[in-house]
Motif scaffolding. Structure first.
Motif: not given
Ligand SMILES: Cc1ncc(COP(=O)(O)O)c(C=O)c1O
Length: 404
Positions: A344-348, A401-403
């Motif tokens: 998820d980190v790498a995607t964002i 912020k998103i997660m």
């Protein structure tokens, strides 16, 4: 003074266009970007110099052979090998290590032990595990300390008179740990054990001098040092290369073939079966010239400085755990964020134009030792600067912020 703007301008991938906004490339441990001189050298060969080597007797073929052999000399000088014949061209680190493992197959018995470390890339793990399955030799794995560094005391204890090979990495591609190569080689030499050094991550970061390190074999990939993909190097001490059974056979590597048997050339050509990646080898030579012109000391200092700046930012973010003793010492940081999956980190980050790697980094045994499945890895090179580090940190704030 490290002229980063001048360096960045030499990499077309960083040129801004409407459909190509500013790229923050922090996946240098996977592969480095290519400077124009390397791209142009490939084009020059295929456009004007293309011929097979060591075969034709016309001028073009002769020139191609000369350029290829000159590239071998450049690699030998770069590594401070005793002679160009100690340099074998191959496809990359993976092929180089397989070449050694399978080349030793007829010498390894069920009485022997092969020792690797728990921080190895699969390229320096699986070929040895396979060799052990083929020969009945014991496959042993030197453990790490809790902080992710190699436990030299236990490594020393595991080495014994049965150990035929110790294969280990110079710099961990996941943690950035820098192993004390000379000290480890010295331990191995007490037991007359062969040493195979995976230098995939170190050649573009620090001076690698094979005579000083005294390793028996060393492997690296051209694409991780600003050169093309599909070209790599196996370095080996002359008498040890001569002992390797050629892992592939065919054209270019024989002296005589009859229906009864075939005789092979001495290394390096006896280990380079078939048409090699000629243009890629020549362009690797150009990449090494490029690196030498900038200076490895400058590259190391610059990458470390940029990484330390990024590390400060990461530590200030909170809820980020950096892994391994390598943090702050090499050009690689691995980290995990509380309750957020590395993918998820790498995607964002990717959406924000920041290229990092997430996953097990081809180090599943290391992940098992650390008790995790994956990490986020940011790896820095000569064209990265503090603006890139700021963009990484800003994008990580967005992730939080998103997660959250
Ligand atoms: C430490 C290490 N060893 C081996 C390899 C394999 O290199 P290649 O895929 O170029 O053969 C890599 C690539 O990431 C690496 O980082």
């Amino acid at each position: 003074m490290f002229a980063i703007d001048r360096i960045r301008r030499q990499f077309p991938v960083f040129r801004l266009t409407d459909d190509h906004p500013a790229l923050v490339y922090l996946d240098n441990a996977a592969t480095t970007q290519k400077p124009m001189v390397v791209i142009e050298r490939l084009q020059q060969f295929y456009g004007h110099e293309n011929a097979n080597i060591h075969r034709g007797i016309y001028r073009l073929a002769h020139k191609a052979t000369q350029s290829y052999e000159r590239a071998r000399t450049k690699v030998a000088n770069f590594l401070n090998a005793k002679q160009p014949e100690e340099v074998v061209f191959c496809r990359g680190t993976t092929e180089a290590i397989n070449m050694v493992a399978q080349g030793l197959r007829h010498q390894v018995t069920s009485e022997d032990e092969i020792l690797v470390t728990a921080m190895e890339h699969h390229a320096n793990y699986v070929p040895w595990q396979t060799l052990c399955k083929q020969t009945g030799a014991s496959f042993r794995v030197a453990p790490l300390k809790e902080n992710g560094s190699l436990d030299l005391y236990l490594l020393g204890k595991m080495l014994n008179k049965k150990t035929r090979v110790l294969a280990f990495t110079h710099i961990s591609n996941t943690l950035g740990t820098i192993n004390p190569v000379s000290e480890i080689v010295e331990l191995a030499k007490k037991h007359q054990c062969l040493t195979v050094l995976d230098a995939a991550q170190s050649v573009a970061f620090d001076q690698v001098d094979v005579q000083d390190l005294n390793c028996d074999f060393l492997a690296f990939s051209g694409h991780k040092i600003f050169g093309p993909m599909g070209i790599g190097v196996l370095y080996g001490k002359t008498e040890l290369l001569a002992d390797l059974y050629p892992y592939q056979q065919g054209g270019g590597m024989i002296t005589e073939v009859t229906e009864q048997e075939s005789r092979f050339k001495n290394p390096p050509h006896g280990l380079e079966a078939g048409t090699p990646p000629v243009a890629e080898a020549i362009a690797l030579g150009t990449a090494l010239d490029f690196v030498s012109e900038i200076g490895l000391l400058n590259i190391r200092e610059h990458s470390q400085k940029t990484l330390n700046y990024a590390l400060d930012g990461l530590n200030r973010l909170g809820k980020v755990n950096t892994l391994g003793p390598g943090s702050g010492t090499s050009n690689i940081i691995s980290f995990v964020m509380d309750m957020i999956h590395p993918h998820d980190v790498a995607t964002i980050l990717g959406e924000a134009g920041v290229a990092v790697r997430a996953g097990h980094h081809c180090c599943q045994p290391l992940m098992q030792a650390l008790g995790i499945n994956s990490t986020v890895r940011a790896s820095f090179s000569i064209y990265n600067d503090t603006d890139d580090a700021d963009r990484l940190i800003d994008a990580l704030k967005t992730v939080q912020k998103i997660m959250s």
